[in-house]
Structure formats: structure tokens, C-alpha cells
Design an enzyme around this catalytic site. Structure first.
Site, PDB file in Angstrom:
ATOM      1  N   ARG A  79       0.811  -1.215   0.000  1.00 51.35           N
ATOM      2  CA  ARG A  79       0.000   0.000   0.000  1.00 51.35           C
ATOM      3  C   ARG A  79       0.849   1.272   0.000  1.00 51.35           C
ATOM      4  O   ARG A  79       0.459   2.270  -0.592  1.00 51.35           O
ATOM      5  CB  ARG A  79      -0.946  -0.003   1.205  1.00 51.35           C
ATOM      6  CG  ARG A  79      -2.107  -0.957   1.004  1.00 51.35           C
ATOM      7  CD  ARG A  79      -2.980  -1.055   2.219  1.00 51.35           C
ATOM      8  NE  ARG A  79      -4.285  -1.601   1.881  1.00 51.35           N
ATOM      9  CZ  ARG A  79      -5.180  -1.967   2.770  1.00 51.35           C
ATOM     10  NH1 ARG A  79      -4.928  -1.864   4.063  1.00 51.35           N
ATOM     11  NH2 ARG A  79      -6.359  -2.436   2.385  1.00 51.35           N
ATOM     12  N   LYS A 123     -15.119 -15.409   5.488  1.00 52.36           N
ATOM     13  CA  LYS A 123     -16.480 -14.975   5.830  1.00 52.36           C
ATOM     14  C   LYS A 123     -17.455 -14.999   4.658  1.00 52.36           C
ATOM     15  O   LYS A 123     -17.388 -14.162   3.767  1.00 52.36           O
ATOM     16  CB  LYS A 123     -16.440 -13.567   6.407  1.00 52.36           C
ATOM     17  CG  LYS A 123     -15.922 -13.545   7.806  1.00 52.36           C
ATOM     18  CD  LYS A 123     -16.029 -12.166   8.382  1.00 52.36           C
ATOM     19  CE  LYS A 123     -15.295 -12.086   9.703  1.00 52.36           C
ATOM     20  NZ  LYS A 123     -14.924 -10.723  10.028  1.00 52.36           N
ATOM     21  N   GLY A 150      -6.807  -8.306   1.227  1.00 50.26           N
ATOM     22  CA  GLY A 150      -5.511  -8.241   1.890  1.00 50.26           C
ATOM     23  C   GLY A 150      -4.805  -9.583   1.979  1.00 50.26           C
ATOM     24  O   GLY A 150      -3.624  -9.705   1.644  1.00 50.26           O
ATOM     25  N   GLY A 162     -12.272  -4.669   1.527  1.00 51.58           N
ATOM     26  CA  GLY A 162     -13.705  -4.335   1.486  1.00 51.58           C
ATOM     27  C   GLY A 162     -14.038  -3.344   0.379  1.00 51.58           C
ATOM     28  O   GLY A 162     -15.077  -3.476  -0.283  1.00 51.58           O
TER      29      GLY A 162
HETATM   30  P1  ADP Z   1      -9.109 -11.599   1.893  1.00 53.60           P
HETATM   31  O1  ADP Z   1      -8.342 -10.798   2.932  1.00 53.60           O
HETATM   32  O2  ADP Z   1      -8.236 -12.048   0.768  1.00 53.60           O
HETATM   33  O3  ADP Z   1     -10.354 -10.895   1.442  1.00 53.60           O
HETATM   34  P2  ADP Z   1     -10.467 -13.089   3.963  1.00 53.60           P
HETATM   35  O4  ADP Z   1     -10.061 -12.054   4.946  1.00 53.60           O
HETATM   36  O5  ADP Z   1     -11.908 -13.233   3.652  1.00 53.60           O
HETATM   37  O6  ADP Z   1      -9.612 -12.935   2.605  1.00 53.60           O
HETATM   38  O7  ADP Z   1     -10.013 -14.527   4.485  1.00 53.60           O
HETATM   39  C1  ADP Z   1      -8.676 -14.863   4.684  1.00 53.60           C
HETATM   40  C2  ADP Z   1      -8.557 -15.865   5.792  1.00 53.60           C
HETATM   41  O8  ADP Z   1      -9.333 -17.017   5.503  1.00 53.60           O
HETATM   42  C3  ADP Z   1      -7.126 -16.356   5.958  1.00 53.60           C
HETATM   43  O9  ADP Z   1      -6.638 -15.886   7.189  1.00 53.60           O
HETATM   44  C4  ADP Z   1      -7.258 -17.881   5.923  1.00 53.60           C
HETATM   45  O10 ADP Z   1      -6.487 -18.515   6.928  1.00 53.60           O
HETATM   46  C5  ADP Z   1      -8.728 -18.092   6.185  1.00 53.60           C
HETATM   47  N1  ADP Z   1      -9.203 -19.396   5.674  1.00 53.60           N
HETATM   48  C6  ADP Z   1      -9.044 -19.911   4.454  1.00 53.60           C
HETATM   49  N2  ADP Z   1      -9.549 -21.150   4.379  1.00 53.60           N
HETATM   50  C7  ADP Z   1     -10.031 -21.428   5.608  1.00 53.60           C
HETATM   51  C8  ADP Z   1     -10.665 -22.573   6.178  1.00 53.60           C
HETATM   52  N3  ADP Z   1     -10.901 -23.668   5.484  1.00 53.60           N
HETATM   53  N4  ADP Z   1     -11.028 -22.513   7.498  1.00 53.60           N
HETATM   54  C9  ADP Z   1     -10.787 -21.405   8.214  1.00 53.60           C
HETATM   55  N5  ADP Z   1     -10.194 -20.299   7.729  1.00 53.60           N
HETATM   56  C10 ADP Z   1      -9.821 -20.322   6.440  1.00 53.60           C
HETATM   57  C1  3PG Z   2      -8.471  -1.976   4.970  1.00 49.52           C
HETATM   58  O1  3PG Z   2      -7.476  -2.432   5.537  1.00 49.52           O
HETATM   59  O2  3PG Z   2      -9.292  -2.698   4.361  1.00 49.52           O
HETATM   60  C2  3PG Z   2      -8.632  -0.482   4.926  1.00 49.52           C
HETATM   61  O3  3PG Z   2      -7.479   0.172   5.332  1.00 49.52           O
HETATM   62  C3  3PG Z   2      -9.835  -0.067   5.752  1.00 49.52           C
HETATM   63  O4  3PG Z   2      -9.629  -0.358   7.095  1.00 49.52           O
HETATM   64  P1  3PG Z   2     -10.887  -0.509   8.079  1.00 49.52           P
HETATM   65  O5  3PG Z   2     -11.618  -1.774   7.640  1.00 49.52           O
HETATM   66  O6  3PG Z   2     -10.329  -0.581   9.467  1.00 49.52           O
HETATM   67  O7  3PG Z   2     -11.769   0.698   7.885  1.00 49.52           O
HETATM   68 MG    MG Z   3      -8.687 -10.488   5.069  1.00 49.12          MG
END
Ligand code: ADP
Ligand code: 3PG
Ligand code: MG
Length: 406
Positions: free
Chosen positions: A38, A206, A363, A386
């Protein structure tokens, strides 16, 4: 959204330009920036302003610091942007000054001594609760530090906060930065009329956060490959035993509806046919590759942590045929090397498809792809989590809406 002022529309020479950046980066206990994507992505806007002899005042947040209800509690130093100023200085190759306050006399003094062509980073704007409340007085105090506003914080553009939205009411011109422009161009432009087959890989943890985007993408995508924790809610919805795997019970009906909608519209909506299971989420524990069917699901006391070997082959074949690939969410718990194989093999398949446009968002997905050393083989890496999903869903982002129309 595209009818907004951009950086190049502004006359920035000799001006104090307030730039909102997304420097919400992982920092370890030693105070080192672990992933500087970033920060690096904000450099073109900062460099352009420096070349134009502007005074560059950067505003950013880090994490989600919370004070006590009465606003008195100390905020831990781990939320300070001071290490980020040091890191930026290294990347930029020129001094970056740091103001330990984002508003008030300390910040005003720091701005008043700035030379043209220099950079000042203000302390985490979230040290003031008024930031997230989009408080007008706080927004006005930030605005008082500059003459013009640039929003380059794409990753925070889905937040209607004082430094991302409210501030624009108190400055004559507010424009989007070069990173913001690039993100919108890819996520909106390229995905508006994607080349087909358009394939979406969705994983992560999620379902609830990503369910909206599945619906919106069904309008355009030909194929969905589901992995990560998200897969187990869908598998459960098809009647497969998921044992201890992470399932969002209140989303099972929605998952059923989505599967039905995909069937009705002849969209290929692929769920894993096998997965890696464990009894403990840690490295070097026994694992099994189990086949998933309504008669033989995940054994009792075991949990699905990655897509299986057969699924990797099936998904890789789909990826090889795609012309547009959008990937959000790792397909396994990639942080533990034993459970990273699925995510790695899909990343390799995406990297190997040289005729497809590949967009990686989120992320953790970006961290995974970087960890595998494959980032440079992707067409586009989004700095938004997001924010990128909300943009793809077709939502208006407050950080963009607030900018000056042209
Ligand atoms: P991104 O940041 O790419 O949008 P998310 O935040 O939605 O992705 O999810 C990432 C997390 O999902 C990772 O920390 C990973 O460990 C977790 N994850 C992936 N597969 C599984 C699983 N089968 N059970 C639990 N957690 C999982
Ligand atoms: C992110 O990491 O997705 C952005 O920096 C926004 O952060 P926030 O979800 O804490 O508002
Ligand atoms: Mg994430």
C-alpha cells in the site's frame, strides 16, 4: 464516478496538498513494515506532487485503535504511524517529516515550516474518535492544514470518515489520486465488459461479507470456484457432512438459494470435490485428503483447512481456460505452510495463464500471492479489501462520491 476531478486537473504548484493515503499496513513487534504494497502504490501520486513543487501532507489511519468511552484511555504505541514515516522515507529516497498530532497547534506548526517539494506524514487520524464519526469540526481542523485535497486511499474509500469524506466540504477542490484512478479503472472498467470465460475464485473466511458480491457477479461471471472456509457453508447446503469445519449456519439457506440460482442460469458453480482435513490448526500435524460426497463427508472431529488434490486439478483446468480471472480470498489456511498447497497451486495456475486478465483483491489473498513470489505475474493487484468488493458490487464509495465533480 469517473466524472470526478483527478490529480492532473489540479494546479498544485506551491500549494499545501492534503493527501489521504491508505497506509494501513501490517507492522511487526520490532516496528518493521511487513508488507509495504500500500505504501509503494501511493508513491506515484506523492512523487508527482513533489515534482510539481507542492507541499505534500499525508493523512492516514492504522488499525482500529479504540479509546475508553470517555476518550481518556491511552492508545497503544503499536497504532502509531511513526514506523511508516521511516519506511516511506526509504522507499522515496528523500526525508519524510512526521507530526505526532494530526490536527491542532503541533500539526499546524509542522506544516508551517514545510519547504516546497517535501513530505509530512500526520499521526494516525483514528487517534481522534471524531475521524470515524465523520465529525465536521475535526474534518475542518484537518482541512485547515491544506489548500487542496487528494484522495488516494482506495482501500479506505468505502468509509465515510472525516479524512476520507467530510474534509472535502472545507476545501475548494478535491480530486482522486493516481492509485485511486488506477483501481477504479481496473475494478470498474475492466470488469464492466469482461472477456469471457470470466472466472471468479472466492475463498477466505467470511461468507457473510462476500455473499453480496456473489449475487452481483452472477450477472457477469461464467464460472465460480469456491474454496476457503466459504466452501463448507455451501457443502453443508448440499447435504455433505462438514464436521468441525467453519460453517456459517445462518447462511446455509442463502447458500442453497445461490446454488439454485447458479443452476437456473447455467452458471458453473464449482465446490471442492475433496479437501485436506486436520484435527488441529497448526503445522506438522497429521492430515488427510478426504473425498466429499453426500455419503462420505468430513469425518467426525476433523476440520477442512484446504482444497484437496483432485479439486486443485479441476480448478486449475478451469483457470487455464479463462480469459478474465477475479480472485478474492485464499482457498485454505495459507498462513500455515501445510495448508497452503491449494492456494499455491491456484496461484500458479493463474500465473501460468498468460492470456487472461487476472485481478487479485483482498488483503490476505494479496499477501498469499506475494508470499509465493507470483505477484508480478498477475495483471492487477488491488490495494482494497472491502473497498474493492463494494466497488465490484456496484456500490457507491463515499470517498469517491465526496470528491469535486467536473
Ligand atoms: P481476503 O483478505 O483475501 O479478502 P479473507 O479475509 O476473507 O480474505 O479470508 C482470509 C482468511 O481465511 C485467511 O486468514 C485464511 O487462513 C482463512 N481461511 C481460508 N480457508 C479457511 C478454512 N478452510 N477454514 C478457516 N479459515 C480459512
Ligand atoms: C483496509 O485495511 O481494508 C482499509 O485500510 C480499511 O480499514 P478498516 O476496515 O479498518 O476501515
Ligand atoms: Mg482479510
Amino acid at each position: 464516478m469517473n466524472s470526478k476531478l483527478t490529480l492532473l486537473d489540479l494546479n498544485v504548484a506551491h500549494k499545501r496538498v492534503l493527501v489521504r493515503v491508505d497506509f494501513n499496513v501490517p507492522i511487526n513487534e520490532q516496528g518493521d513494515v511487513v508488507d509495504d504494497t500500500r505504501i509503494a502504490e501511493a508513491l506515484p501520486t506523492i512523487r508527482y506532487l513533489l515534482e510539481q513543487h507542492a507541499k505534500v501532507i499525508l493523512m492516514a489511519h492504522l488499525g482500529r485503535p479504540k479509546r475508553g468511552v470517555d476518550g481518556t484511555k491511552e492508545i497503544p504505541s503499536k497504532y502509531s504511524l511513526a514506523p511508516v514515516a521511516k519506511h516511506l522515507e526509504k522507499l522515496l529516497g528523500s526525508p519524510v517529516h512526521f507530526s505526532p498530532e494530526s490536527i491542532g497547534p503541533v500539526a499546524e506548526q509542522a506544516v508551517s515550516v514545510m519547504q516546497e517539494g517535501t513530505v509530512l506524514l500526520l499521526e494516525n487520524v483514528r487517534f481522534h474518535q471524531e475521524e470515524e464519526a465523520n465529525d465536521p469540526t475535526f474534518a475542518k481542523a484537518l482541512a485547515a492544514l491544506g489548500d487542496l485535497y487528494v484522495n488516494d486511499a482506495f482501500g479506505a474509500a468505502h468509509r465515510a470518515h472525516a479524512s476520507t469524506a467530510g474534509i472535502t466540504a472545507y476545501l475548494p477542490q478535491s480530486a482522486m489520486g493516481l492509485l485511486m484512478q488506477k483501481e477504479i479503472q481496473y475494478l470498474q472498467g475492466e470488469l464492466k465488459n469482461p472477456e469471457h470465460p470470466f472466472l471468479v475464485i472466492l475463498g477466505g473466511s467470511k461468507v457473510s461479507d462476500k455473499i453480496g458480491v456473489i449475487k452481483a457477479l452472477m450477472e457477469k461471471a461464467d464460472t465460480f470456484l469456491i474454496g476457503g472456509a466459504m466452501a463448507y457453508t455451501f457443502l453443508k447446503a448440499t447435504g455433505i457432512e462438514t464436521a468441525l469445519s467453519r460453517v456459517e449456519a445462518d447462511k446455509i439457506d442463502l447458500a442453497k438459494d445461490l446454488l439454485e440460482e447458479a443452476r437456473r442460469r447455467s452458471i458453473r458453480f464449482l465446490l471442492p470435490t475433496d479437501c485436506i482435513v486436520t484435527q488441529s490448526i497448526q503445522a506438522s500435524v497429521p492430515t488427510k485428503n478426504v473425498t466429499l460426497s453426500t455419503t462420505a463427508g468430513i469425518p467426525e472431529d476433523w476440520e477442512g483447512v484446504d482444497i484437496g488434490l483432485e479439486t486443485r486439478l479441476i480448478y486449475a483446468r478451469e483457470i487455464a481456460q479463462a480469459k478474465t480471472i477475479l480472485w478474492n480470498g485464499p482457498v485454505g489456511i495459507f498462513e500455515i505452510p501445510d495448508f497452503a498447497g491449494g492456494t499455491r497451486s491456484l496461484a500458479e495456475a493463474v500465473a501460468a495463464n498468460r492470456s487472461a486478465l487476472s485481478i487479485i483483491g483482498g488483503g490476505d489473498s494479496v499477501t498469499a500471492v506475494k508470499q509465493f513470489g507470483l505477484a508480478s505475474l498477475m495483471s492487477f493487484i488491488s490495494t482494497g479489501g472491502g473497498a474493492s468488493l463494494e466497488l465490484i458490487e456496484g456500490k457507491e464509495l463515499p470517498g469517491i462520491v465526496a470528491l469535486t465533480s467536473c
